[in-house]
Motif scaffolding. Structure first.
Motif, PDB file in Angstrom:
ATOM      1  N   ILE A 171       0.830  -1.199   0.000  1.00  0.00           N
ATOM      2  CA  ILE A 171       0.000   0.000   0.000  1.00  0.00           C
ATOM      3  C   ILE A 171       0.868   1.254   0.000  1.00  0.00           C
ATOM      4  CG2 ILE A 171      -1.586   1.393   1.405  1.00  0.00           C
ATOM      5  CD1 ILE A 171      -2.899  -1.224   2.304  1.00  0.00           C
ATOM      6  N   LEU A 172       1.880   1.270   0.857  1.00  0.00           N
ATOM      7  CA  LEU A 172       2.741   2.446   0.937  1.00  0.00           C
ATOM      8  C   LEU A 172       3.566   2.631  -0.325  1.00  0.00           C
ATOM      9  CD1 LEU A 172       3.877   2.334   4.665  1.00  0.00           C
ATOM     10  CD2 LEU A 172       2.492   4.082   3.553  1.00  0.00           C
ATOM     11  N   ALA A 173       4.014   1.533  -0.917  1.00  0.00           N
ATOM     12  CA  ALA A 173       4.762   1.639  -2.176  1.00  0.00           C
ATOM     13  C   ALA A 173       3.874   2.239  -3.266  1.00  0.00           C
ATOM     14  CB  ALA A 173       5.267   0.257  -2.599  1.00  0.00           C
ATOM     15  N   MET A 174       2.619   1.822  -3.302  1.00  0.00           N
ATOM     16  CA  MET A 174       1.677   2.364  -4.290  1.00  0.00           C
ATOM     17  C   MET A 174       1.428   3.846  -4.039  1.00  0.00           C
ATOM     18  SD  MET A 174      -2.258   1.212  -5.116  1.00  0.00           S
ATOM     19  CE  MET A 174      -2.806   1.595  -3.451  1.00  0.00           C
ATOM     20  N   LEU A 175       1.206   4.211  -2.783  1.00  0.00           N
ATOM     21  CA  LEU A 175       0.955   5.607  -2.451  1.00  0.00           C
ATOM     22  C   LEU A 175       2.156   6.483  -2.798  1.00  0.00           C
ATOM     23  CD1 LEU A 175      -0.850   5.255   1.005  1.00  0.00           C
ATOM     24  CD2 LEU A 175      -1.864   6.063  -1.130  1.00  0.00           C
TER      25      LEU A 175
ATOM     26  N   PRO B 179       2.327  15.471 -16.115  1.00  0.00           N
ATOM     27  CA  PRO B 179       1.305  15.456 -17.174  1.00  0.00           C
ATOM     28  C   PRO B 179       1.004  14.021 -17.586  1.00  0.00           C
ATOM     29  CG  PRO B 179       3.057  17.040 -17.672  1.00  0.00           C
ATOM     30  CD  PRO B 179       3.535  16.227 -16.510  1.00  0.00           C
ATOM     31  N   SER B 180      -0.273  13.734 -17.827  1.00  0.00           N
ATOM     32  CA  SER B 180      -0.671  12.379 -18.189  1.00  0.00           C
ATOM     33  C   SER B 180      -0.718  12.216 -19.698  1.00  0.00           C
ATOM     34  CB  SER B 180      -2.041  12.058 -17.604  1.00  0.00           C
ATOM     35  OG  SER B 180      -2.523  10.827 -18.099  1.00  0.00           O
ATOM     36  N   ALA B 181      -0.165  11.112 -20.179  1.00  0.00           N
ATOM     37  CA  ALA B 181      -0.225  10.804 -21.607  1.00  0.00           C
ATOM     38  C   ALA B 181      -1.522  10.083 -21.957  1.00  0.00           C
ATOM     39  CB  ALA B 181       0.973   9.938 -22.001  1.00  0.00           C
ATOM     40  N   HIS B 182      -2.301   9.737 -20.940  1.00  0.00           N
ATOM     41  CA  HIS B 182      -3.516   8.949 -21.168  1.00  0.00           C
ATOM     42  C   HIS B 182      -4.765   9.645 -20.632  1.00  0.00           C
ATOM     43  CE1 HIS B 182      -0.837   5.703 -22.285  1.00  0.00           C
ATOM     44  NE2 HIS B 182      -0.171   5.900 -21.169  1.00  0.00           N
ATOM     45  N   LYS B 183      -4.703  10.951 -20.479  1.00  0.00           N
ATOM     46  CA  LYS B 183      -5.837  11.758 -20.032  1.00  0.00           C
ATOM     47  C   LYS B 183      -6.318  11.377 -18.637  1.00  0.00           C
ATOM     48  CE  LYS B 183      -7.456  12.679 -24.744  1.00  0.00           C
ATOM     49  NZ  LYS B 183      -8.601  12.627 -25.701  1.00  0.00           N
ATOM     50  N   ALA B 184      -5.421  10.847 -17.839  1.00  0.00           N
ATOM     51  CA  ALA B 184      -5.765  10.566 -16.445  1.00  0.00           C
ATOM     52  C   ALA B 184      -5.834  11.887 -15.687  1.00  0.00           C
ATOM     53  CB  ALA B 184      -4.718   9.657 -15.818  1.00  0.00           C
ATOM     54  N   THR B 185      -6.798  12.008 -14.789  1.00  0.00           N
ATOM     55  CA  THR B 185      -6.953  13.233 -14.019  1.00  0.00           C
ATOM     56  C   THR B 185      -6.646  12.971 -12.550  1.00  0.00           C
ATOM     57  OG1 THR B 185      -9.294  12.854 -13.507  1.00  0.00           O
ATOM     58  CG2 THR B 185      -8.770  13.988 -15.592  1.00  0.00           C
ATOM     59  N   ARG B 186      -6.269  14.028 -11.846  1.00  0.00           N
ATOM     60  CA  ARG B 186      -5.948  13.886 -10.433  1.00  0.00           C
ATOM     61  C   ARG B 186      -7.133  13.348  -9.624  1.00  0.00           C
ATOM     62  NH1 ARG B 186      -1.897  16.667  -6.973  1.00  0.00           N
ATOM     63  NH2 ARG B 186      -2.515  16.253  -4.831  1.00  0.00           N
ATOM     64  N   PRO B 187      -8.356  13.890  -9.812  1.00  0.00           N
ATOM     65  CA  PRO B 187      -9.487  13.345  -9.041  1.00  0.00           C
ATOM     66  C   PRO B 187      -9.725  11.855  -9.294  1.00  0.00           C
ATOM     67  CG  PRO B 187     -10.073  15.464  -9.989  1.00  0.00           C
ATOM     68  CD  PRO B 187      -8.762  15.071 -10.600  1.00  0.00           C
ATOM     69  N   ARG B 188      -9.601  11.426 -10.556  1.00  0.00           N
ATOM     70  CA  ARG B 188      -9.840  10.017 -10.881  1.00  0.00           C
ATOM     71  C   ARG B 188      -8.717   9.128 -10.345  1.00  0.00           C
ATOM     72  NH1 ARG B 188     -15.072   9.102 -11.667  1.00  0.00           N
ATOM     73  NH2 ARG B 188     -15.962  10.278 -13.410  1.00  0.00           N
ATOM     74  N   ILE B 189      -7.494   9.614 -10.419  1.00  0.00           N
ATOM     75  CA  ILE B 189      -6.372   8.837  -9.875  1.00  0.00           C
ATOM     76  C   ILE B 189      -6.526   8.700  -8.363  1.00  0.00           C
ATOM     77  CG2 ILE B 189      -3.881   8.843  -9.447  1.00  0.00           C
ATOM     78  CD1 ILE B 189      -3.503  10.132 -12.183  1.00  0.00           C
ATOM     79  N   THR B 190      -6.916   9.783  -7.713  1.00  0.00           N
ATOM     80  CA  THR B 190      -7.129   9.750  -6.265  1.00  0.00           C
ATOM     81  C   THR B 190      -8.227   8.760  -5.898  1.00  0.00           C
ATOM     82  OG1 THR B 190      -6.442  12.067  -6.062  1.00  0.00           O
ATOM     83  CG2 THR B 190      -7.720  11.142  -4.245  1.00  0.00           C
ATOM     84  N   GLU B 191      -9.318   8.801  -6.663  1.00  0.00           N
ATOM     85  CA  GLU B 191     -10.443   7.900  -6.416  1.00  0.00           C
ATOM     86  C   GLU B 191     -10.042   6.441  -6.599  1.00  0.00           C
ATOM     87  OE1 GLU B 191     -14.465   7.136  -8.875  1.00  0.00           O
ATOM     88  OE2 GLU B 191     -14.285   9.178  -8.093  1.00  0.00           O
ATOM     89  N   THR B 192      -9.302   6.166  -7.659  1.00  0.00           N
ATOM     90  CA  THR B 192      -8.862   4.794  -7.928  1.00  0.00           C
ATOM     91  C   THR B 192      -7.894   4.303  -6.857  1.00  0.00           C
ATOM     92  OG1 THR B 192      -9.117   5.120 -10.309  1.00  0.00           O
ATOM     93  CG2 THR B 192      -7.727   3.284  -9.604  1.00  0.00           C
ATOM     94  N   THR B 193      -6.975   5.179  -6.459  1.00  0.00           N
ATOM     95  CA  THR B 193      -6.018   4.814  -5.409  1.00  0.00           C
ATOM     96  C   THR B 193      -6.742   4.479  -4.114  1.00  0.00           C
ATOM     97  OG1 THR B 193      -4.378   6.312  -6.391  1.00  0.00           O
ATOM     98  CG2 THR B 193      -3.971   5.569  -4.149  1.00  0.00           C
ATOM     99  N   ALA B 194      -7.735   5.288  -3.761  1.00  0.00           N
ATOM    100  CA  ALA B 194      -8.499   5.041  -2.540  1.00  0.00           C
ATOM    101  C   ALA B 194      -9.221   3.696  -2.615  1.00  0.00           C
ATOM    102  CB  ALA B 194      -9.506   6.172  -2.314  1.00  0.00           C
ATOM    103  N   PHE B 195      -9.766   3.378  -3.786  1.00  0.00           N
ATOM    104  CA  PHE B 195     -10.465   2.103  -3.970  1.00  0.00           C
ATOM    105  C   PHE B 195      -9.504   0.924  -3.770  1.00  0.00           C
ATOM    106  CE2 PHE B 195     -11.858  -1.512  -6.461  1.00  0.00           C
ATOM    107  CZ  PHE B 195     -13.201  -1.631  -6.125  1.00  0.00           C
ATOM    108  N   LEU B 196      -8.315   1.030  -4.331  1.00  0.00           N
ATOM    109  CA  LEU B 196      -7.332  -0.053  -4.208  1.00  0.00           C
ATOM    110  C   LEU B 196      -6.850  -0.207  -2.767  1.00  0.00           C
ATOM    111  CD1 LEU B 196      -5.286   0.561  -7.480  1.00  0.00           C
ATOM    112  CD2 LEU B 196      -6.932  -1.268  -7.045  1.00  0.00           C
TER     113      LEU B 196
END
Length: 227
Positions: free
Chosen positions: A171-175, A185-202
Motif C-alpha cells: 500500500i505504501l509503495a503504491m501511495l 502530465p498524463s499521456a492517457h488523459k488521467a486526471t488527479r481526481p480520478r487517480i485519487t479515487e482509484t487509489t483510494a479504492f485499491l
C-alpha cells in the motif's frame, strides 16, 4: 528527531550556531526544488545561505548530509494521517476514509515533493542513510495500516486474510509512487481526481482483504470486489 547540539568541530552550538545550521539546511531544501542533488555544490549552498564554504564544513561534511538534514524534518507520518488511521472504521465508511487518507498523503507530497523525491531516489540507489530516513518517516503509518487491516479482516477465515506487514508495504509503495506520478502530465488523459479515487479504492480493497465494501445505490446491481 534529536536536535544536533555540537558542530563538526565538537563545539557546543549557541543560538547563532543553530541559526547558521538552519540557514544551510533551508538553502539546501530550496535548491533541491529546482536541481538534482548531484548538481548542487557547497558553493551554491553558501551563496544561497550567505555563508562561506568553510562555515558549511563546520556543520556538514557533504551536500548529501545537509540534504538529509532537510529531508528528516519532513513529517510524513503526520498527526492527521495517524489520527485518521486510529479512528474506528467499518466497511461502510472504509472507502470514504481511504479517500481522506489518500488526499492527506498526496497533500504532504505536494508540499514536500522535492525532498521526498530526492530521498526516495537516493534510497533506491542504495544509500542506507536515506533508506533509513524513509523507513523512520513511514513506520508509524506502516504499523497503523497493519492494525487497521487486522481489524477489518478479523471476521474473514484465516486463509483468506492478507498478511498485514506485506500488504502495508505494498500500500505504501503504491501511495509513494502514485504521489509522484500524479504531479506529472498524463499521456492517457488521467486526471488527479480520478487517480485519487482509484487509489483510494485499491487501498480500501487491500485493507478489507477484498471483501465487499462498496455501497450500493438504489436501482444499481450489487457490486462485489471478490466473489
Amino acid at each position: 528527531m534529536t536536535r544536533t547540539k555540537k558542530n563538526l568541530s565538537g563545539q557546543e552550538m549557541g543560538s547563532k550556531g543553530f541559526l547558521t545550521r538552519e540557514k544551510i539546511v533551508n538553502a539546501t531544501a530550496d535548491l533541491l526544488v529546482s536541481r538534482p542533488l548531484r548538481n548542487i555544490k557547497v558553493a551554491d549552498i553558501g551563496q544561497s545561505a550567505g555563508i562561506s564554504a568553510s562555515t558549511f564544513y563546520l556543520y556538514f561534511e557533504t551536500v548529501g548530509d545537509s540534504a538529509l538534514a532537510a529531508i528528516e524534518r519532513v513529517e510524513q507520518s503526520s498527526p492527521k494521517v495517524v489520527k485518521l488511521l486510529k479512528q474506528s472504521w467499518t466497511r461502510a465508511t472504509l472507502l470514504q476514509n481511504c479517500k481522506k487518507l489518500v488526499h492527506i498523503y498526496f497533500s504532504i507530497w505536494d508540499e514536500h515533493h522535492a525532498l521526498l523525491r530526492v530521498r526516495n531516489f537516493v534510497a533506491d540507489e542504495g544509500d542506507r542513510r536515506f533508506y533509513d530516513a524513509r523507513r523512520r518517516s513511514l513506520e508509524p503509518i506502516h504499523h497503523a495500516l497493519q492494525k487497521k487491516m487486522s481489524e477489518l479482516q478479523g471476521d474473514l477465515p484465516e486463509k483468506l486474510r492478507l498478511d498485514p506487514p506485506s500488504t502495508a508495504s505494498v500500500i505504501l509503495a503504491m501511495l509513494e509512487r502514485t504521489a509522484q506520478i500524479i504531479r506529472l502530465p498524463s499521456a492517457h488523459k488521467a486526471t488527479r481526481p480520478r487517480i485519487t479515487e482509484t487509489t483510494a479504492f485499491l487501498v480500501a480493497s487491500a485493507l478489507s482483504g477484498g471483501k465487499s465494501f462498496v455501497e450500493r445505490r438504489p436501482g444499481t446491481p450489487k457490486v462485489h470486489v471478490t466473489d
